[in-house]
Design an enzyme around this catalytic site. Structure first.
Site, PDB file in Angstrom:
ATOM      1  N   TYR A 144      23.202  66.452  47.120  1.00 40.84           N
ATOM      2  CA  TYR A 144      23.461  67.729  46.452  1.00 40.84           C
ATOM      3  C   TYR A 144      23.234  68.921  47.376  1.00 40.84           C
ATOM      4  O   TYR A 144      23.707  70.018  47.122  1.00 40.84           O
ATOM      5  CB  TYR A 144      22.581  67.884  45.201  1.00 40.84           C
ATOM      6  CG  TYR A 144      22.877  66.874  44.102  1.00 40.84           C
ATOM      7  CD1 TYR A 144      24.037  66.117  44.121  1.00 40.84           C
ATOM      8  CD2 TYR A 144      22.002  66.679  43.056  1.00 40.84           C
ATOM      9  CE1 TYR A 144      24.306  65.184  43.138  1.00 40.84           C
ATOM     10  CE2 TYR A 144      22.271  65.751  42.058  1.00 40.84           C
ATOM     11  CZ  TYR A 144      23.422  65.004  42.109  1.00 40.84           C
ATOM     12  OH  TYR A 144      23.691  64.096  41.119  1.00 40.84           O
ATOM     13  N   LYS A 195      20.404  52.165  47.857  1.00 45.06           N
ATOM     14  CA  LYS A 195      21.660  51.445  48.083  1.00 45.06           C
ATOM     15  C   LYS A 195      21.658  51.041  49.564  1.00 45.06           C
ATOM     16  O   LYS A 195      22.536  51.429  50.346  1.00 45.06           O
ATOM     17  CB  LYS A 195      22.836  52.385  47.723  1.00 45.06           C
ATOM     18  CG  LYS A 195      24.193  51.725  47.686  1.00 45.06           C
ATOM     19  CD  LYS A 195      24.434  50.864  46.482  1.00 45.06           C
ATOM     20  CE  LYS A 195      25.805  50.225  46.543  1.00 45.06           C
ATOM     21  NZ  LYS A 195      26.002  49.129  45.602  1.00 45.06           N
ATOM     22  N   ASP A 228      23.023  50.028  41.593  1.00 47.11           N
ATOM     23  CA  ASP A 228      23.954  49.462  40.605  1.00 47.11           C
ATOM     24  C   ASP A 228      23.239  48.435  39.726  1.00 47.11           C
ATOM     25  O   ASP A 228      23.431  48.391  38.512  1.00 47.11           O
ATOM     26  CB  ASP A 228      25.207  48.881  41.282  1.00 47.11           C
ATOM     27  CG  ASP A 228      24.902  48.138  42.571  1.00 47.11           C
ATOM     28  OD1 ASP A 228      23.746  48.194  43.048  1.00 47.11           O
ATOM     29  OD2 ASP A 228      25.812  47.490  43.108  1.00 47.11           O
ATOM     30  N   ASP A 252      19.339  61.360  39.182  1.00 43.23           N
ATOM     31  CA  ASP A 252      20.068  62.175  38.216  1.00 43.23           C
ATOM     32  C   ASP A 252      20.727  61.254  37.181  1.00 43.23           C
ATOM     33  O   ASP A 252      20.597  61.426  35.963  1.00 43.23           O
ATOM     34  CB  ASP A 252      21.137  62.982  38.987  1.00 43.23           C
ATOM     35  CG  ASP A 252      21.803  64.041  38.135  1.00 43.23           C
ATOM     36  OD1 ASP A 252      21.449  64.162  36.959  1.00 43.23           O
ATOM     37  OD2 ASP A 252      22.694  64.738  38.658  1.00 43.23           O
ATOM     38  N   ASP A 256      19.195  60.111  33.198  1.00 46.24           N
ATOM     39  CA  ASP A 256      19.984  60.390  31.989  1.00 46.24           C
ATOM     40  C   ASP A 256      20.258  59.101  31.210  1.00 46.24           C
ATOM     41  O   ASP A 256      20.267  59.098  29.973  1.00 46.24           O
ATOM     42  CB  ASP A 256      21.311  61.062  32.349  1.00 46.24           C
ATOM     43  CG  ASP A 256      21.186  62.581  32.301  1.00 46.24           C
ATOM     44  OD1 ASP A 256      20.035  63.070  32.308  1.00 46.24           O
ATOM     45  OD2 ASP A 256      22.215  63.277  32.265  1.00 46.24           O
TER      46      ASP A 256
END
Ligand code: NAD
Length: 366
Positions: A144, A195, A228, A252, A256
């Site tokens: 970001y 990852k 994942d 993020d 959620d």
């Protein structure tokens, strides 16, 4: 008598309604624990655009700078949705606040009481005892914020956009410290999510986390998981996790996902801790509910104030070191909800108790 100096930024929509309830609860707790509340209220978000021409006016920033913590409501709503994206309340208020106070550590408890399992979209037999996990998300690094971040026109007429994911070892160790402290205060199990099979930043993340935890907190049980798989495991069996911790973008998305399996936005609080210490030697922090301004129910005495109240409890714990007072508030919310005073949160049905009923039940349980 200790003095708690904090900024109160209620924001828009249900923000001011639930903030008032949180302040009422804090007043009762302050009296019980001989604490003096010294808070200053300031505009943020849409109301600040209306009153001052910008979502985060300098006067509000000044109020925050003079405080030891920020209790934040939520910002935005239909009235300001037609503004250019950069001027939208959330982007123009929350992101600069995170930047101004280097709020690098986001702590989000994912809590669902066993009595409320029906509110979760998961099958209840997967969560017979509810959900009790915490997600720690790095908040100021990663994709970001990395540079370059741009869209360019290519010579062949095509258009290309670039975001850059960057992490430094020091940033990873800094968030690992927060994860260690959180795991030590709970079930002592840490799952680091990355990852590392594809991303260089994740390779550094995994190596740094492994070495750092081995050196600083060998008593903790550390595991690693690809993001994942973590997304799948969260819906398959959320309670296999105790403390999840991860970088900005993965956090993020996963936090959620965690919020949704916990059933109700109106119950979830969060803390974002800064790099510096406040005047009391504790981390400066911004404390806010996970949900938004809920324009569909604003002004109807329907909003669930629990997330705002639990955010205030997190403020007492992290920025003021008042564990006992924080736990007292958390226990009161739990008692009220378990006792059947379910607020009119969408997850529980709009015909349930009102905001004021919920306030009464929580204050009675303090
Ligand atoms: P929302 O979280 O405001 O609402 C989603 C649904 O959940 C609505 O039906 C709402 O009524 C319900 N809900 C949320 N909090 C509740 C509570 N405490 N009690 C009872 N029900 C509750 O999300 P949205 O509708 O996507 O966004 C509305 C506005 O809020 C937008 O302007 C958005 O930008 C803003 N927003 C702000 C923040 C923030 O300030 N951090 C976060 C998310 C959304």
């Amino acid at each position: 008598m200790s003095t708690l100096k904090f900024a109160v930024l209620p924001g828009d929509g249900i923000g001011p309604e639930v903030m008032q309830v949180a302040l009422n609860v804090l007043n009762v707790v302050a009296e019980k624990h001989q604490l003096q509340l010294d808070f200053q209220q300031a505009d943020v978000g849409g109301i600040a655009i209306d009153n001052h021409g910008q979502a985060l006016p300098n006067s509000t920033l000044e109020v925050c700078r003079e405080a030891d913590a920020i209790l934040f409501g939520s910002v935005g709503g239909p009235k300001w949705e037609s503004l250019p994206p950069k001027e939208q309340p959330e982007r123009a208020a929350l992101l600069p606040l995170r930047k101004a106070f280097s709020l690098y550590a986001n702590i989000r408890p994912g809590l669902l009481y066993p009595e409320l399992t029906e509110a979760s979209p998961l099958k209840t037999d997967r969560i017979p005892n509810g959900i009790d996990i915490v997600c720690i998300r790095e908040l100021t690094g990663g994709i970001y914020f990395g540079q370059p971040k741009e869209t360019t026109s290519l010579d062949d007429g095509d258009i290309q956009a670039v975001d850059t994911m960057v992490y430094k070892k020091s940033e990873i160790e800094r968030i690992a410290d927060v994860a260690i402290a959180t795991a030590r205060s709970r079930g002592k199990r840490l799952c680091s999510v990355d990852k590392a099979n594809v991303l260089e930043t994740s390779v550094l993340w995994r190596k740094t986390v492994s070495e750092y935890i081995a050196e600083k907190a060998p008593e903790l049980e550390l595991s690693h998981m690809y993001v994942d798989n973590a997304a799948m495991q969260l819906v398959r069996d959320p309670n296999q996790f105790d403390v999840l911790f991860t970088e900005n973008m993965f956090g993020d998305i996963l936090s959620d996902e965690m919020a949704v399996i916990c059933g109700s936005l109106g119950m979830l609080a969060s803390a974002s801790l800064g790099a510096g210490e406040n005047s009391l030697g504790h981390p400066f922090g911004l404390f806010e509910p996970a949900g938004g301004t809920a324009p569909d129910i604003a002004g109807k005495n329907l909003a669930n104030p629990s997330a705002q109240i639990l955010s205030a409890a997190m403020m007492l714990r992290y920025s003021f070191g008042l564990e006992e007072a924080a736990a007292q508030i958390e226990n009161a919310v739990e008692t009220a909800v378990k006792g059947g005073t379910r607020t009119s949160d969408i997850a529980f049905g709009r015909d349930a108790a009102s905001t004021t009923d919920m306030e009464k039940a929580i204050i009675a349980a303090l």
